[in-house]
Design a protein around this motif. Sequence first.
Motif, PDB file in Angstrom:
ATOM      1  N   UNK A 154       5.782  -0.479  -6.424  1.00  0.00           N
ATOM      2  CA  UNK A 154       5.767  -0.972  -5.046  1.00  0.00           C
ATOM      3  C   UNK A 154       4.667  -0.294  -4.240  1.00  0.00           C
ATOM      4  N   UNK A 155       4.505   1.009  -4.450  1.00  0.00           N
ATOM      5  CA  UNK A 155       3.469   1.741  -3.717  1.00  0.00           C
ATOM      6  C   UNK A 155       2.080   1.224  -4.070  1.00  0.00           C
ATOM      7  N   UNK A 156       1.846   0.983  -5.366  1.00  0.00           N
ATOM      8  CA  UNK A 156       0.532   0.470  -5.784  1.00  0.00           C
ATOM      9  C   UNK A 156       0.279  -0.913  -5.202  1.00  0.00           C
ATOM     10  N   UNK A 157       1.316  -1.765  -5.202  1.00  0.00           N
ATOM     11  CA  UNK A 157       1.148  -3.118  -4.654  1.00  0.00           C
ATOM     12  C   UNK A 157       0.847  -3.066  -3.162  1.00  0.00           C
ATOM     13  N   UNK A 158       1.542  -2.195  -2.444  1.00  0.00           N
ATOM     14  CA  UNK A 158       1.343  -2.107  -0.998  1.00  0.00           C
ATOM     15  C   UNK A 158      -0.019  -1.536  -0.642  1.00  0.00           C
ATOM     16  N   UNK A 159      -0.520  -0.609  -1.456  1.00  0.00           N
ATOM     17  CA  UNK A 159      -1.808   0.018  -1.141  1.00  0.00           C
ATOM     18  C   UNK A 159      -2.990  -0.794  -1.653  1.00  0.00           C
ATOM     19  N   UNK A 160      -2.798  -1.556  -2.721  1.00  0.00           N
ATOM     20  CA  UNK A 160      -3.897  -2.361  -3.254  1.00  0.00           C
ATOM     21  C   UNK A 160      -4.060  -3.678  -2.493  1.00  0.00           C
ATOM     22  N   UNK A 161      -2.941  -4.274  -2.077  1.00  0.00           N
ATOM     23  CA  UNK A 161      -2.996  -5.564  -1.376  1.00  0.00           C
ATOM     24  C   UNK A 161      -2.185  -5.487  -0.081  1.00  0.00           C
ATOM     25  N   UNK A 162      -2.575  -4.625   0.818  1.00  0.00           N
ATOM     26  CA  UNK A 162      -1.777  -4.455   2.040  1.00  0.00           C
ATOM     27  C   UNK A 162      -1.703  -5.714   2.896  1.00  0.00           C
ATOM     28  N   UNK A 163      -2.811  -6.459   2.976  1.00  0.00           N
ATOM     29  CA  UNK A 163      -2.803  -7.667   3.803  1.00  0.00           C
ATOM     30  C   UNK A 163      -1.855  -8.720   3.238  1.00  0.00           C
ATOM     31  N   UNK A 164      -1.782  -8.818   1.914  1.00  0.00           N
ATOM     32  CA  UNK A 164      -0.850  -9.771   1.293  1.00  0.00           C
ATOM     33  C   UNK A 164       0.593  -9.400   1.618  1.00  0.00           C
ATOM     34  N   UNK A 165       0.903  -8.107   1.486  1.00  0.00           N
ATOM     35  CA  UNK A 165       2.269  -7.643   1.788  1.00  0.00           C
ATOM     36  C   UNK A 165       2.597  -7.890   3.252  1.00  0.00           C
ATOM     37  N   UNK A 166       1.659  -7.558   4.136  1.00  0.00           N
ATOM     38  CA  UNK A 166       1.885  -7.774   5.574  1.00  0.00           C
ATOM     39  C   UNK A 166       2.067  -9.258   5.866  1.00  0.00           C
ATOM     40  N   UNK A 167       1.260 -10.110   5.209  1.00  0.00           N
ATOM     41  CA  UNK A 167       1.381 -11.553   5.409  1.00  0.00           C
ATOM     42  C   UNK A 167       2.732 -12.092   4.968  1.00  0.00           C
ATOM     43  N   UNK A 168       3.228 -11.605   3.832  1.00  0.00           N
ATOM     44  CA  UNK A 168       4.545 -12.049   3.353  1.00  0.00           C
ATOM     45  C   UNK A 168       5.648 -11.642   4.329  1.00  0.00           C
ATOM     46  N   UNK A 169       5.550 -10.433   4.843  1.00  0.00           N
ATOM     47  CA  UNK A 169       6.557  -9.999   5.811  1.00  0.00           C
ATOM     48  C   UNK A 169       6.428 -10.752   7.130  1.00  0.00           C
ATOM     49  N   UNK A 170       5.213 -11.117   7.511  1.00  0.00           N
ATOM     50  CA  UNK A 170       5.037 -11.923   8.729  1.00  0.00           C
ATOM     51  C   UNK A 170       5.720 -13.279   8.575  1.00  0.00           C
ATOM     52  N   UNK A 171       5.578 -13.868   7.380  1.00  0.00           N
ATOM     53  CA  UNK A 171       6.266 -15.142   7.116  1.00  0.00           C
ATOM     54  C   UNK A 171       7.781 -14.956   7.172  1.00  0.00           C
ATOM     55  N   UNK A 172       8.262 -13.820   6.653  1.00  0.00           N
ATOM     56  CA  UNK A 172       9.695 -13.528   6.700  1.00  0.00           C
ATOM     57  C   UNK A 172      10.172 -13.414   8.148  1.00  0.00           C
TER      58      UNK A 172
END
Length: 701
Positions: free
Chosen positions: A5-23
């Motif tokens: 999870x840490x690697x995903x959040x640090x490598x693709x932060x904008x994607x993670x933020x975008x998914x949470x924005x949709x949520x």
Amino acid sequence: MLSTLARAATRRPLTVIGLWAAFLLLGFGLGTGVFADLSDDVPDVPGTESDMADDHLSGVDPTGESVTAVVAGQAVSDAALRAQVERTVAEVREIAGVADVPDPYTTPGLTARDGQALIIPVTFEGGLSDDAEEKATDTAVDTIKRIDAPDVHVSGGELLGRQLGERAQEDVKNAELISLPVVLALLLVVFGGLRAAALPLVIAVSGIAGAFLCLFAFSQVTDISVYAIQVTTMLGLGLAIDYALLMLVRFREERRHTDDVVEAVQRTVDAAGRTVLFSGLTVAVSLTGLLVFPSVFLRSMGLAVAAVVVVDMLAAVTLLPALLTKFGGRIRPSKARSEDEEGRVFARLARFAQRRRIAVLVTVVPALLVLALPVTGMRIAIGDAQQLPSSTEARRLYDTVGSHFPKGTGVSPVVVVLGPGTDAETAGRIRALVPNAESRELPGGNTVVELQPPGGVDGRAATDLVERVRDIRGDEPVEVTGIAARLVDFRAMLGERAPWAALTVLAAIFVLLFAFTGSVLIPLRTIATTMLSLGAALGVVVWVFQDGHGAGLLGGEGLGALSLTAPPLIVSIAFGLAMDYEIFILARMRESLSADPGDDQEAVVTGLRRSGRVVTCAALLLAVVFGAFMTGGFSPILQIGLGLTLAVLIDATVVRMLLVPATMALLGRRAWWAPKPLRRVHDRFGLREAAAPERTVSTNA
């Protein structure tokens, strides 16, 4: 998993933020639809006599829901008012879907003896679709509201649920407007900067969206109580802030040791993320006890709150790391302090409790037991409109009827269903239990007898009446339902299932704490001290809201009993929150003990020194959130809010800062003991927060 999870959040932060924005958009868009479908009916327990009898009546009784109107404030004998009322009654009778509207002037009991008020009951046809019933209700209410009188109030039935839903939505909005600015101000004090202070609020908003979405999902398969909105939202908001606070404090510590933001984020998730994971699991597990109860309300509350906890946990270990990756470089590292300066107050408290462990135990434990004494006389009740805020339409109707009509007017009767073949003598003895028992025949040979109890809808007289009917009937085909019967069945269900619920939760918590610590004594010590804080908090709630001591200061009043929803929710949620703080402290203790295995008592001091500030701040922030939700005025929410606030504050201060170091000093090295077979199991499968490696402080920090 956390590393991934840490690697995903640090490598693709904008994607993670975008998914949470949709949520968030989904939660505040689709999720808020739950406010349109709330129920005020929580005591039903599937499979009980009262529930089955009610289902049977719904199938054979041609009458449907009803609403009640009261007109007051001027003489009902006034010719102009009487003409209006009679015209209104005639118009309402013509509305499609209305079954019966008695004339208040010719029907006994509908006109007050003081001549200043009258009641207009409206009964709708059975079998109406939801849309047809809503249309008929709205048309009837609009027609009645046109009566020109000082006081005209209408509530009850399906209308009551809608009124409470609208009030609940307003209360949640007001609570958020109150709590969020106060929380932001406190976070500014804690972190000293707007960027760091704002991030927990982002996670908090995610928690609120998660609460709405979870409740909306559950509303598609079961009824959602109006009280579930406040409980899940305040807990989702509070826990989100707690988890974000823990992560941010750790992140600022890690920034002291490295200038690489990504590395600091990954270290934070690897260390504090484990604590958040275990904290979330313990809170969720504490709520599984509610699943043992067959009550749809309690089960749905347990599932919904557990789901919200999981959302908060995921937001803390995915969204927050992504936000830190993008904006963490602008957040100042925490100040480097010597060991003597860091957490001095908490270290002194810990050492004091260790030195005076016997004195602390013989002082604190009896004091908490004294606070818990009122629990021995605790009573629960379904309650009536007196539990509602005075500004609600249902409460105004209740107060107006109470001030003009005899006590007991409008109280729901005990409903007895006499099946075909019921012995005439038995039926006669049942009817003779109260004067003026009313009977009506139903299709299929059933007879409904309505017994009007003296006193309140769920008072001692009403519940005793239910028990007497059940004693008289013997083996006859007689069933009892109604609000009083539901309360009797709900109490019986709680008494039967509560021990199993407690056993389920305690066993699960024991396993989780053992997995975290590798000890069998620490889980037992934790459970014992937590039960003390829970008992003390619940005792104060009983003293205030049941016995009436100081309830007015909180916007409530003494009701002679607690809401039947309050005790199980206070116990299950507060137990989870207490475990939350225990995990925070144990994580730091384990970290210190791993670095220096030879000094277990100093590990306790170090654990409190490093976690005391976080635990205290988290408890204070939770108290602010719970206090904001208590401003709505719903008595069950006042009870739950006060119980949770007290439990959190007592646990985070008296228990964690005094009882924990005192009991750990008393146990000594034995505190971390486990039998060899269990030790091997823990060595293989146990989980714990990663020990912090030795680091050199960056020269730029």
